[in-house]
Design a protein around this motif. Sequence first.
Motif: not given
Length: 299
Positions: A143-149
């Motif tokens: 459900i991840q709605k953001y981008l990540m490093a």
Amino acid sequence: MLQIQPLVSVVILCWNRKDDVRESLTRLRGQTYKEIEVIVVDNGSTDGTIAMIEEDFPEVRLLKMPKNMGIEAYNIGFKNAKGEYIVILDDDSFPAEDAIEKMVDKFKNDEKLGIVAFDVRNYFSYDETNKKIEERKNTSAAIQKYLMAFNGAGAGARKDVIEQVGFYPEEFFLYWNEQDLSFRVLDAGYKIEFFSDIVSYHKYSPVNRASWRAPFYYTRNAFWLLWKNYPMSMLIPLTFRLIYLVFYYSLEQYTTVYIKAMFSAIFNVKQIKDKRKPVKKYIAENLRIPFDVSFTFYR
């Protein structure tokens, strides 16, 4: 018929942490996944690390650098890796015993998954009784709605993906290298996902080994990270914001290191000449970079 498992290359960069490296290499021997090659790139250690590895871990591929080359040495390890996947570790981190096996499964199940971000936990909270880690439902990937490093103390990458987009930014020397690589991986159309059931342990140091290095390189590289990756509409206001933070925190913390780092970024900008490649605006807006971390070292 026995299925051949893909080779995984574990790449560790070390510099004068003999005892930590010994523990990390010992832990790697206990991985449930067995198709592993371990590459240690030594950045000019003088504390006996090289002799220890050669004597106690003959299975390790040891690449010896003539001096401390910073994160450029990681790239030498990546280029020498023979595996389909690469596990990235610090010299004071190691994966849980089932982490690599789980990582390989994640890659097999999603061809657009470029980097697997491990759940990097504090080593000093590690359960030495070796009780099984209770797995949490991994809803973040679904459900991840953001981008990540990702955290370089525990991550997996497809080798062909990071070859395609370019490895760590050698001009950075230290810090923000994971974020810079993340911009390029995401812009190429691949995903970076965090999995809470894939664990690594990191010996978080309460004191930086050389106190000026972290604030200097974090600050200088923050400017370069901006100038290399952000579209112009975001680059200009964020640059002015960084300049403001440099002067504000220099006054607050009675230090000149942030100002020196800023001018180093300006006067050495030729090091990122021809490396500017603005990412899609959606990526720049949603890959949240905590630039303020650069200014927390003298509080």
